[in-house]
Design a protein around this motif. Sequence first.
Motif, PDB file in Angstrom:
ATOM      1  N   GLU A 136      28.325  37.043 -18.596  1.00  0.00           N
ATOM      2  CA  GLU A 136      28.174  35.568 -18.655  1.00  0.00           C
ATOM      3  C   GLU A 136      26.688  35.203 -18.672  1.00  0.00           C
ATOM      4  OE1 GLU A 136      27.691  31.750 -17.597  1.00  0.00           O
ATOM      5  OE2 GLU A 136      29.852  32.128 -17.629  1.00  0.00           O
ATOM      6  N   ALA A 137      26.326  34.190 -19.457  1.00  0.00           N
ATOM      7  CA  ALA A 137      24.915  33.864 -19.693  1.00  0.00           C
ATOM      8  C   ALA A 137      24.141  33.521 -18.413  1.00  0.00           C
ATOM      9  CB  ALA A 137      24.807  32.707 -20.681  1.00  0.00           C
ATOM     10  N   TYR A 157      28.019  36.281 -23.265  1.00  0.00           N
ATOM     11  CA  TYR A 157      28.763  35.121 -23.768  1.00  0.00           C
ATOM     12  C   TYR A 157      28.231  33.857 -23.106  1.00  0.00           C
ATOM     13  CZ  TYR A 157      31.749  35.495 -19.535  1.00  0.00           C
ATOM     14  OH  TYR A 157      32.217  35.555 -18.244  1.00  0.00           O
ATOM     15  N   PRO A 158      28.264  32.711 -23.833  1.00  0.00           N
ATOM     16  CA  PRO A 158      27.674  31.472 -23.306  1.00  0.00           C
ATOM     17  C   PRO A 158      28.388  31.010 -22.025  1.00  0.00           C
ATOM     18  CG  PRO A 158      28.175  31.256 -25.651  1.00  0.00           C
ATOM     19  CD  PRO A 158      28.801  32.533 -25.202  1.00  0.00           C
ATOM     20  N   HIS A 159      27.659  30.233 -21.235  1.00  0.00           N
ATOM     21  CA  HIS A 159      28.153  29.786 -19.935  1.00  0.00           C
ATOM     22  C   HIS A 159      29.548  29.166 -20.017  1.00  0.00           C
ATOM     23  CE1 HIS A 159      28.125  28.438 -15.875  1.00  0.00           C
ATOM     24  NE2 HIS A 159      28.022  27.157 -16.164  1.00  0.00           N
ATOM     25  N   LEU A 165      34.159  34.363 -25.323  1.00  0.00           N
ATOM     26  CA  LEU A 165      34.471  35.663 -24.714  1.00  0.00           C
ATOM     27  C   LEU A 165      35.667  36.295 -25.419  1.00  0.00           C
ATOM     28  CD1 LEU A 165      34.188  37.882 -22.593  1.00  0.00           C
ATOM     29  CD2 LEU A 165      35.586  36.489 -21.043  1.00  0.00           C
ATOM     30  N   GLU A 166      36.659  35.480 -25.727  1.00  0.00           N
ATOM     31  CA  GLU A 166      37.844  36.038 -26.383  1.00  0.00           C
ATOM     32  C   GLU A 166      37.480  36.657 -27.738  1.00  0.00           C
ATOM     33  OE1 GLU A 166      41.545  33.788 -26.791  1.00  0.00           O
ATOM     34  OE2 GLU A 166      42.422  35.741 -27.302  1.00  0.00           O
ATOM     35  N   ILE A 178      34.343  45.689 -19.705  1.00  0.00           N
ATOM     36  CA  ILE A 178      34.065  45.143 -18.375  1.00  0.00           C
ATOM     37  C   ILE A 178      33.509  43.728 -18.538  1.00  0.00           C
ATOM     38  CG2 ILE A 178      32.876  45.528 -16.181  1.00  0.00           C
ATOM     39  CD1 ILE A 178      32.263  48.412 -17.165  1.00  0.00           C
ATOM     40  N   VAL A 179      34.215  42.744 -18.027  1.00  0.00           N
ATOM     41  CA  VAL A 179      33.710  41.370 -18.017  1.00  0.00           C
ATOM     42  C   VAL A 179      33.094  41.135 -16.643  1.00  0.00           C
ATOM     43  CG1 VAL A 179      34.337  38.926 -18.158  1.00  0.00           C
ATOM     44  CG2 VAL A 179      35.463  40.601 -19.658  1.00  0.00           C
TER      45      VAL A 179
END
Length: 396
Positions: A136-137, A157-159, A165-166, A178-179
């Motif tokens: 996450e940004a 991925y942007p905030h 993200l998908e 891994i997210v």
Amino acid sequence: MKLLDHLQTELTTLDAQSLLRRRRTTDTMCAPRTQVDGKPMLAFCSNDYLGLAAHPAVIAAMQEGVALYGAGSGASHLISGHSRAHAVLEDRLASFLAPHLEQAQALYFCTGYMANLAVISALAAASKSSTDVFSEALNHASLIDGARLSRATVKVYPHSDVAALESLLCASNAATKIVVTDSVFSMDGDLAPLPALLALCEQYDAWLVVDDAHGFGVLGEHGRGALEHFNLRSPNLVYMGTLGKAAGVAGAFVAAHATVINWMVQKARPYIYTTAAPPAIAHALLTSLDLIQGEEGAIRRANVQNLIRQMQQGLHLHHWQLMASSTAIQPILIGDNARTMRIAADLYAQGYWVGAIRPPTVPVGTARLRITLSGSHTSDDVAQLVSAMNQLEAAQ
Ligand SMILES: *Cc1c(COP(=O)(O)O)cnc(C)c1O
């Protein structure tokens, strides 16, 4: 000395940009009423959200822990430094988080920074050259550094952008995905859309690493943090909570399925190659957990919520731009670095200590005051700060 001259030039440049960082020295315990460089101050900048850092029961437990276990652990956990106090604390943390994790087990770390380095690099080590980390940004620096250390491919991925993200997950062929995300963004105070992130992780067979540094102890009816707040439970969850913020002492833990924890004990270098924290710290944390889980924790959490409302309602918002936060982190966006430092200095001169946050901690052009509220502030404390800020705004 050319090397020293070079450093001095760089320091002078930072100073000219209002980016030089300075430390203030406190002479007293971490509490709203404190003394800084000899001067009495009302502080709104710690992450001691429940006011446990100076709680008499926690202090007594730390002293008892030193009497029982001595000053230091003497070695890393895998050699001889793993004490009964660490083991009991890990069991307590695992059962506390058990409603949200399958076969929960916990691993105690010296710091949250190390826990984040450990968790990402260990999960990535399962598939040596085929791991994607989706970051996450606005993630905390320790998550960014953990992703770098893992040598995985990092995709930012942007905030709060679940759709972005998908797309990234959908396009990934990595064996391990891994997210990683803060639950409560440390400089913004808003919450990550964890239910949607978890649904994606389950759909795409990815881990969801949740850094709950600012949620553990404060969020959720029982203080279990963001997972309780959102009522989440999943084998894909890997939870990181810190113990130097709302828990008032020091360290952090990772809680996850027992297999994940066992893997980390084998592979997580920031766990393996460092001396275990003093057992007295783990012993003191047992009392912090008692307080968090008990009536006193519930009262302090309710007090924090009341103070947040009081501050949001009291500030004159035609000039102060409160950020969209429902948590104990209530940042006020200023923008310019020098102006942010000037406002913080004005408040400081009047006896109010608030954080002034500049790049690179936050994006360029978004410098801000970071006001944090704690269960040990009174509504009178908040009324004083609000009044000082409203007068300051009128004078500007
Ligand atoms: C404070 C913090 C950490 C680091 O924890 P420490 O125990 O202070 O090292 C990690 N992540 C976030 C979001 C934090 O705010």
